[in-house]
Scaffold this motif. Sequence first.
Motif, PDB file in Angstrom:
ATOM      1  N   VAL A  82       0.848  -1.203   0.000  1.00 16.49           N
ATOM      2  CA  VAL A  82       0.000   0.000   0.000  1.00 16.49           C
ATOM      3  C   VAL A  82       0.887   1.258   0.000  1.00 16.49           C
ATOM      4  CG1 VAL A  82      -1.692   1.343   1.303  1.00 16.49           C
ATOM      5  CG2 VAL A  82      -1.925  -1.150   1.161  1.00 16.49           C
ATOM      6  N   VAL A  83       1.950   1.220   0.799  1.00 23.45           N
ATOM      7  CA  VAL A  83       2.864   2.375   0.841  1.00 23.45           C
ATOM      8  C   VAL A  83       3.546   2.541  -0.521  1.00 23.45           C
ATOM      9  CG1 VAL A  83       4.966   3.300   1.920  1.00 23.45           C
ATOM     10  CG2 VAL A  83       3.179   2.276   3.341  1.00 23.45           C
ATOM     11  N   ARG A  84       3.821   1.428  -1.193  1.00 26.68           N
ATOM     12  CA  ARG A  84       4.429   1.521  -2.522  1.00 26.68           C
ATOM     13  C   ARG A  84       3.485   2.245  -3.479  1.00 26.68           C
ATOM     14  NH1 ARG A  84       4.491  -0.396  -7.294  1.00 26.68           N
ATOM     15  NH2 ARG A  84       2.825  -1.914  -6.934  1.00 26.68           N
ATOM     16  N   LYS A  85       2.198   1.933  -3.368  1.00 28.95           N
ATOM     17  CA  LYS A  85       1.222   2.593  -4.256  1.00 28.95           C
ATOM     18  C   LYS A  85       1.074   4.069  -3.906  1.00 28.95           C
ATOM     19  CE  LYS A  85      -1.199  -1.375  -5.905  1.00 28.95           C
ATOM     20  NZ  LYS A  85      -1.997  -2.507  -5.417  1.00 28.95           N
ATOM     21  N   PHE A  86       1.104   4.352  -2.615  1.00 26.97           N
ATOM     22  CA  PHE A  86       1.084   5.762  -2.173  1.00 26.97           C
ATOM     23  C   PHE A  86       2.275   6.490  -2.792  1.00 26.97           C
ATOM     24  CE2 PHE A  86       2.668   8.703   1.260  1.00 26.97           C
ATOM     25  CZ  PHE A  86       1.683   9.671   1.143  1.00 26.97           C
ATOM     26  N   ASN A  87       3.408   5.809  -2.795  1.00 26.53           N
ATOM     27  CA  ASN A  87       4.634   6.408  -3.342  1.00 26.53           C
ATOM     28  C   ASN A  87       4.532   6.643  -4.855  1.00 26.53           C
ATOM     29  OD1 ASN A  87       7.166   7.478  -3.228  1.00 26.53           O
ATOM     30  ND2 ASN A  87       8.238   5.559  -2.881  1.00 26.53           N
ATOM     31  N   GLU A 111      14.025  23.223  -3.235  1.00 27.73           N
ATOM     32  CA  GLU A 111      13.939  22.601  -1.919  1.00 27.73           C
ATOM     33  C   GLU A 111      12.568  21.967  -1.683  1.00 27.73           C
ATOM     34  OE1 GLU A 111      15.917  24.724   1.455  1.00 27.73           O
ATOM     35  OE2 GLU A 111      16.266  26.226  -0.076  1.00 27.73           O
ATOM     36  N   GLY A 112      11.538  22.566  -2.289  1.00 23.36           N
ATOM     37  CA  GLY A 112      10.204  21.963  -2.217  1.00 23.36           C
ATOM     38  C   GLY A 112      10.215  20.595  -2.886  1.00 23.36           C
ATOM     39  N   LEU A 113      10.838  20.539  -4.071  1.00 19.59           N
ATOM     40  CA  LEU A 113      10.961  19.252  -4.769  1.00 19.59           C
ATOM     41  C   LEU A 113      11.811  18.287  -3.934  1.00 19.59           C
ATOM     42  CD1 LEU A 113      11.664  20.417  -8.447  1.00 19.59           C
ATOM     43  CD2 LEU A 113       9.545  19.439  -7.561  1.00 19.59           C
ATOM     44  N   GLY A 114      12.860  18.832  -3.323  1.00 21.86           N
ATOM     45  CA  GLY A 114      13.742  18.008  -2.481  1.00 21.86           C
ATOM     46  C   GLY A 114      12.985  17.398  -1.321  1.00 21.86           C
ATOM     47  N   GLU A 115      12.053  18.171  -0.797  1.00 19.08           N
ATOM     48  CA  GLU A 115      11.275  17.650   0.325  1.00 19.08           C
ATOM     49  C   GLU A 115      10.373  16.503  -0.119  1.00 19.08           C
ATOM     50  OE1 GLU A 115       9.329  20.710   2.835  1.00 19.08           O
ATOM     51  OE2 GLU A 115       8.557  18.935   3.832  1.00 19.08           O
ATOM     52  N   VAL A 116       9.741  16.673  -1.290  1.00 23.24           N
ATOM     53  CA  VAL A 116       8.905  15.582  -1.793  1.00 23.24           C
ATOM     54  C   VAL A 116       9.791  14.371  -2.101  1.00 23.24           C
ATOM     55  CG1 VAL A 116       7.209  14.881  -3.513  1.00 23.24           C
ATOM     56  CG2 VAL A 116       7.243  17.247  -2.696  1.00 23.24           C
ATOM     57  N   GLN A 117      11.013  14.634  -2.566  1.00 19.34           N
ATOM     58  CA  GLN A 117      11.947  13.527  -2.809  1.00 19.34           C
ATOM     59  C   GLN A 117      12.229  12.768  -1.493  1.00 19.34           C
ATOM     60  OE1 GLN A 117      12.933  12.489  -5.883  1.00 19.34           O
ATOM     61  NE2 GLN A 117      13.707  10.715  -4.749  1.00 19.34           N
ATOM     62  N   GLU A 118      12.334  13.495  -0.388  1.00 17.46           N
ATOM     63  CA  GLU A 118      12.515  12.817   0.905  1.00 17.46           C
ATOM     64  C   GLU A 118      11.331  11.905   1.212  1.00 17.46           C
ATOM     65  OE1 GLU A 118      14.053  14.514   4.565  1.00 17.46           O
ATOM     66  OE2 GLU A 118      14.831  16.251   3.514  1.00 17.46           O
ATOM     67  N   MET A 119      10.130  12.363   0.841  1.00 20.35           N
ATOM     68  CA  MET A 119       8.935  11.515   1.048  1.00 20.35           C
ATOM     69  C   MET A 119       9.045  10.245   0.222  1.00 20.35           C
ATOM     70  SD  MET A 119       5.875  14.301   0.545  1.00 20.35           S
ATOM     71  CE  MET A 119       4.578  13.530   1.510  1.00 20.35           C
ATOM     72  N   ILE A 120       9.458  10.429  -1.034  1.00 14.42           N
ATOM     73  CA  ILE A 120       9.568   9.287  -1.937  1.00 14.42           C
ATOM     74  C   ILE A 120      10.610   8.304  -1.390  1.00 14.42           C
ATOM     75  CG2 ILE A 120      10.370   8.642  -4.267  1.00 14.42           C
ATOM     76  CD1 ILE A 120       9.065  11.358  -5.216  1.00 14.42           C
ATOM     77  N   ASP A 121      11.724   8.847  -0.943  1.00 10.98           N
ATOM     78  CA  ASP A 121      12.808   7.991  -0.436  1.00 10.98           C
ATOM     79  C   ASP A 121      12.394   7.226   0.822  1.00 10.98           C
ATOM     80  OD1 ASP A 121      14.356   8.972  -2.501  1.00 10.98           O
ATOM     81  OD2 ASP A 121      15.428  10.435  -1.263  1.00 10.98           O
TER      82      ASP A 121
END
Length: 513
Positions: A82-87, A111-121
């Motif tokens: 489920v988390v993979r699909k959220f990602n 930095e906004g994009l970087g923050e979303v990248q942290e979510m993805i990671d």
Amino acid sequence: AEEFGIKQALKDLGIKDINEGTSTGKDFFGSGDIIESYSPVDGALIGKVKSTTKEDFEKVMTSATEGFKTWRKMPAPLRGEVVRKFNDELRRLKEPLGKLVSYEMGKSYQEGLGEVQEMIDICDFAVGLSRQLHGLTMHSERPGHRMYEQYHPLGVVGIISAFNFPVAVWSWNTALAWVCGDACVWKGSEKTPITSVACQKIAARVFAENGVPEGISCLVTGDYKVGEMMTTDSRIPLISATGSTKMGKIVASKVAERLGKTLLELGGNNAIIVTPDADIKMTVIGAVFGAVGTAGQRCTSTRRLIIHESMYDKVKDAVVAAYKQLRIGNPLDENNHVGPLIDKDAVKNYKHALEEVVKEGGKIIVEGGVLEGKGYESGCYVKPAIAEADNSFNIVQHETFGPVLYLLKYSGNVEDALEIQNGVRQGLSSAIMTNNLREAEHFLSVQGSDCGISNVNIGTSGAEIGGAFGGEKETGGGRESGSDAWKVYMRRQTNTINYTTELPLAQGIKFDL
Ligand code: UN1
């Protein structure tokens, strides 16, 4: 903001003019006061959100505690799926979400994009983790016995996050807590409520499509009063809170009263030690990004440069020259380095720090000030400033959430520098610039930095998600994100099984009947 596509971003994220700030998943509601969110970028109204009342909160808690009973039974790797699909959705919506973060919070679009990248990671990390929630096995001291430990979900986890990382910090907590089998109740910052609603909408959609029970991702909105509903509620075994030390002390005492658990990530007072062996070019990039990135509003922002006397003038001149290159302005415009502070209160705190440092005997070497005129209408744009100061100054001992950098001088060796670095109440992030192996190792040793994060030839900010993130002393002691930080979201159970027909007691105790 229109030329930067904000309207389209809000549309892509499903944001309306008035948004319900309370959600149990699919269900969005809210009957409390209206919170208006103004962008610090241009002062425009982004949208309105209805805050969470006591009754709304009760609905959330009922939903979360009920949802948990189902969610905890789902195998962890399926929760990971489920988390993979959220990602997948985060990857798809990275640009609009990064843009909204930039517009509502004021950090640069990069930095906004970087923050979303942290979510993805962290979501990627959590998916792998969903197959690795390992416990240990031990050898029992008794014959015919087996002993091991296992980790069970904890229950409902409360997440209180701050405006400065309005999406990443939520994801560090929630992605791990979800694979651990917990239900999450999130209170984002009331300064970035639209971003919180946008995140919740993504989770809600993915969860509904994948048969996740209602209540596993919940959102509440409001100020400290909503926070207090969470901290005093014994149905929430863990409160993870990010913010000021002042807030953390209140949260810690409220939760401790009911013997709940806390994970605290509070203020920092991060320093870079610049040794005689430092590479000046690297030092300047690390220090300047650390001090002015996110307009100095990261927990990990560089507040102090502790420079060896032999390097002092050289480093000072190089940093001052770099500050002259900084372009301050609309953070959505990629030509700018520094965006606005979050609001006028933050501007006040910044101004106060500059006044105080002078009063205490410091010397301003890069002038600060609030910018006015075209492009600066929001009143939140300030000039990054530098002051020569002493570590003993009261203001230097405090975390000012803005672009104020203090230069401190040391003579002698790395131990003298460490005395200054560790001589504050906070203990989040630290760094040393050196090519000298002895200095670097001493800095990392037991006698070295007392911080949760200690870097060599890197600045203090911009940590990767794979390590545990957090700090000591008044930073609160919590660890979030990577490494084994997941353990705090689970309860550990030690199991001993006797497969014989005898009942020997531990420690060899004899008890014959
Ligand atoms: C914070 O400021 O609360 O290490 C988090 C960093 C970022 C996270 C900061 N990855 O600067």
